[in-house]
Write an enzyme that holds these catalytic residues in place. Structure first.
Site, PDB file in Angstrom:
ATOM      1  N   GLU A   3       0.818  -1.212   0.000  1.00 16.93           N
ATOM      2  CA  GLU A   3       0.000   0.000   0.000  1.00 16.93           C
ATOM      3  C   GLU A   3       0.855   1.266   0.000  1.00 16.93           C
ATOM      4  O   GLU A   3       0.631   2.194   0.770  1.00 16.93           O
ATOM      5  CB  GLU A   3      -0.949  -0.006   1.200  1.00 16.93           C
ATOM      6  CG  GLU A   3      -1.920  -1.181   1.163  1.00 16.93           C
ATOM      7  CD  GLU A   3      -2.960  -1.164   2.278  1.00 16.93           C
ATOM      8  OE1 GLU A   3      -2.671  -0.644   3.354  1.00 16.93           O
ATOM      9  OE2 GLU A   3      -4.072  -1.672   2.034  1.00 16.93           O
ATOM     10  N   ASP A  38      -8.100  -9.110   4.288  1.00 23.90           N
ATOM     11  CA  ASP A  38      -7.853  -7.980   5.176  1.00 23.90           C
ATOM     12  C   ASP A  38      -8.911  -7.836   6.265  1.00 23.90           C
ATOM     13  O   ASP A  38      -9.771  -6.952   6.169  1.00 23.90           O
ATOM     14  CB  ASP A  38      -7.814  -6.684   4.336  1.00 23.90           C
ATOM     15  CG  ASP A  38      -7.418  -5.481   5.148  1.00 23.90           C
ATOM     16  OD1 ASP A  38      -6.948  -5.660   6.270  1.00 23.90           O
ATOM     17  OD2 ASP A  38      -7.587  -4.348   4.652  1.00 23.90           O
ATOM     18  N   GLU A  93     -12.392  -2.407  12.357  1.00 33.90           N
ATOM     19  CA  GLU A  93     -12.411  -1.643  11.105  1.00 33.90           C
ATOM     20  C   GLU A  93     -13.555  -2.077  10.191  1.00 33.90           C
ATOM     21  O   GLU A  93     -14.239  -1.241   9.610  1.00 33.90           O
ATOM     22  CB  GLU A  93     -11.068  -1.823  10.382  1.00 33.90           C
ATOM     23  CG  GLU A  93     -11.032  -1.175   9.009  1.00 33.90           C
ATOM     24  CD  GLU A  93      -9.674  -1.340   8.305  1.00 33.90           C
ATOM     25  OE1 GLU A  93      -8.740  -1.904   8.899  1.00 33.90           O
ATOM     26  OE2 GLU A  93      -9.570  -0.880   7.153  1.00 33.90           O
TER      27      GLU A  93
END
Ligand code: GCW
Length: 692
Positions: free
Chosen positions: A268, A341, A369
């Site tokens: 990323e 993820d 998240e």
């Protein structure tokens, strides 16, 4: 006058007992006179904490704290302890000071959860040696994926001013066995390595040390170039190597018991060894060599994927397995539980069982998240239990993740923290249970989610079965509920762009990376839904050992919970397994009209509706048991559940109405019907987080 007195008394009582969650699970009623605690050893800072905790909070027999002489049988036996009761006393013994501290907290936990018996004979050894929190805290005070306010670390005030919360944080961690913390984000600012910041880190390390907590930091791989002024950060360049050696030496002068580095490289947008044509092993080993003589380690993350075509779920495995056996013995590859993820549910990451000659540690995400953040009540221990108990078959049947990751030279585990500067630390009362559960499972992954929920509830609220047992039910079904209303049957990543809170399966951002868009994952079309990872698709199934790969490859044997993870199914394909069995649980018209088997479309409608029904049930149960506790927390949780119930309907309608544009089928009449219009849901701006 009387009225005034009463008012003042009430105000005082409220000030003392504000039920804002700040006391976490450590709500001991202090003794009026100190308990008798005897320790014949030198009272070091750690022993002093153990002694003080017991003196203030223990309500029983005299306690002896005893350090045993070490037999040095294993490299990490230090944290073990035993608690043995004799007629008039209890002896806590350990070969280390911190073992005594863990013993003290364990004994207090038994007291607070009403599990103490007259004869205590306990011996505890943690299964993971390194039980580490990862803070994704930035130096500017923000927290990436943090939902509990800003960072706990007041970087501007450190090292001079020490917030009292640092000690409370260390205490809470020690009480559940956490013994390490990475204080800064894996998307790391190189500045953390400047002397200026290292002095601040040292101040934190000094506060944490008596509680047995070591400090680690995340480092930016390009630090030699960015803050060192070197022309390159190539890990094979001699200047780069020298820079890291001297930086590490500096760190150990400042913090002699420093733990080591955590690294996110070539992921990323973060720099890494591949920028210089080198491998992850080259990069990790170079840092490891610098840390080695000081006893430090490198935790090298395997969370990597390129924006190229191909299956993102396969990339970490493809990149790391060729390097198996090439990593130094103080490098541990840190692997997220699933291959994508931290989705609501993923099959385990095939690197577990895939890397056989490399130290490997699980990375779990405590911060929610992708599970409603701090707004939804979702207890994560059931997910982690499932993960620990997954059989990788790497050495034949019984090669469970919890077994293979606790039988290495260094056994470590990391959890991405959900802690912030909010009064209640985690943004909501029940989110604290996830911090607690991480610590308890890192100590012992054989503990069940049920045991942990029960003991957390007893300590955090009241040790009364009339409360803990229904509240445990809420916690235990919350994860499945969330999966059902968000992304059942193996669906994943249907989240709104960047925000990761609400649904946006339709999301389309021009020029965005393909693998950052929900469509890449759900692959809805007029034929059906799901990502084909079978042998005729991306062949991700091949990354698993037999018999899992064959099981996942065939829809008849693939667990229904992973159906759309591994298969692109047709809307009218029949699902044979769990949906049909569950069909009697939730239908407006009762079980008789429920079909024996579902088509994919029906199963989808069923699961989304069942998720909503589960949250409604959680609300009812809370209504029944929550009133046994203080009003402040009861109401706050009650209100959170309202949000969750509305959000569950939002998720259900957004996903079903959107997928309906492909399936072109009606939602079965005997299930609840949508309450929103798809077009309205598409207009929601997630900047403000929720529908509300
Ligand atoms: O889950 C994703 C997050 C990023 C995070 C990344 C990672 C720290 O959305 O915010 O970055 O994973 O784990 O590195």
């Amino acid at each position: 006058m009387k009225f005034l007195q009463l008012t003042l008394f009430l105000m005082f009582a409220q000030a003392v007992y504000a039920e804002d969650g700040s006391r976490l699970w450590l709500r001991y009623q202090e003794n009026s006179s100190r308990a008798e605690v005897i320790c014949k050893h030198k009272i070091t800072p750690t022993i002093a904490v153990a002694k003080q905790e017991l003196e203030s909070n223990w309500k029983g027999r005299k306690i002896y704290l005893q350090i045993l002489s070490s037999k040095k049988t294993s490299p990490h036996p230090d944290d073990s302890f035993s608690i043995i009761s004799k007629a008039n006393e209890i002896v806590i013994s350990s070969i280390s000071e911190v073992g005594l501290l863990y013993g003290a907290y364990h004994l207090l936990r038994l007291q607070e959860t009403a599990q103490l018996t007259d004869n205590v004979n306990i011996s505890e050894t943690p299964k993971y040696n390194l039980r580490i929190l990862n803070h994704w805290d930035n130096l500017d005070g923000t927290v990436e994926r943090g939902y509990a306010g800003g960072s706990l670390w007041q970087w501007n005030e450190l090292p001079e001013n020490l917030s009292p919360r640092y000690r409370q944080y260390a205490r809470a961690n020690a009480s559940i066995g956490i013994n390490g913390t990475v204080v800064n984000n894996v998307n790391a600012s190189p500045n953390i390595l400047t002397t200026h910041y290292l002095q601040k880190v040292k101040a934190l390390a000094d506060v944490f040390r008596p509680y047995g907590i070591k400090i680690y930091i995340s480092v930016n791989f390009s630090s030699p170039a960015i803050i060192g002024g070197l022309p390159t950060s190539d890990p094979l360049n001699s200047e780069t190597i020298a820079w890291w050696h001297s930086k590490v030496a500096e760190i150990y002068t400042i913090i002699p018991d420093f733990g080591g580095f955590l690294v996110k490289a070539n992921s990323e947008g973060q720099p890494g060894p591949q920028d210089f044509g080198r491998t992850h092993a080259d990069g990790a080993n170079m840092l490891a060599a610098a840390l080695k003589k000081h006893g430090g380690i490198v935790m090298w993350r395997a969370f990597v994927y390129n924006p190229t075509a191909g299956d993102r779920a396969k990339q970490a495995f493809d990149e790391f397995t060729p390097l198996d056996g090439l990593f130094a013995d103080n490098v541990i590859v840190q692997v997220k539980n699933g291959p994508i993820d931290f989705q609501p549910r993923e099959p385990f990451n095939p690197l577990f069982g895939g890397l056989k000659k490399t130290l490997i540690m699980p990375e779990l995400q405590i911060t929610q998240e992708y599970l409603g953040q701090s707004k939804h009540l979702v207890f994560l221990a059931p997910m982690w239990q499932d993960f620990f108990e997954s059989d990788t078959y790497c050495n034949g049947q019984g090669s469970l993740i919890k077994t293979i990751t606790t039988n290495q030279k260094i056994n470590a585990i990391a959890g991405v923290a959900n802690i912030g500067e909010d009064a209640n630390w985690c943004g909501s009362h029940f989110a604290q249970a996830n911090w607690y559960a991480f610590g308890r499972m890192a100590w012992n992954p054989n503990l069940t989610a049920e045991q942990i929920a029960d003991e957390w509830l007893a300590q955090t609220f009241i040790p009364d079965k009339n409360f803990t047992s229904p509240a445990t039910d809420i916690m235990l079904q919350s994860w499945e509920a969330c999966i059902n209303y968000m992304m059942p049957l193996g669906l994943h990543h249907l989240f709104a762009w960047e925000h990761h809170y609400g649904p946006q399966p339709w999301c389309d951002i021009p020029d965005a990376r393909e693998d950052w868009l929900p469509k890449y994952y759900h692959r809805a079309d007029s034929a059906g839904l799901g990502f084909d990872r079978t042998t005729s698709g991306s062949n991700a199934v091949a990354q698993y050992h037999s018999p899992l790969r064959e099981q996942f490859d065939d829809i008849k044997t693939c667990p229904e919970k992973y159906a759309l993870w591994f298969h692109h199914l047709k809307w009218n394909d029949t699902l044979y397994t769990e949906s049909a069995q569950k069909s009697s649980c939730y239908f407006e018209n009762g079980s008789e009209s429920a079909p024996q088997n579902f088509t994919l479309w029906e199963a989808l409608c069923y699961h989304y509706n069942y998720g909503v029904a589960q949250v409604r049930q959680m609300q009812k149960t809370w209504q029944q048991c929550g009133q046994m506790i203080d009003t402040e927390r009861f109401v706050r949780v009650q209100s959170g559940l309202k949000t969750q119930a509305r959000d569950a309907m939002w998720w259900r309608d957004a996903c079903l109405l959107y997928f309906q544009t492909f399936s072109k089928q009606q939602i079965p009449f005997n299930m609840e019907q949508p309450v929103y219009e798809l077009e309205d849901l598409k207009k929601i701006n997630l900047g403000n987080g929720s529908l509300n």
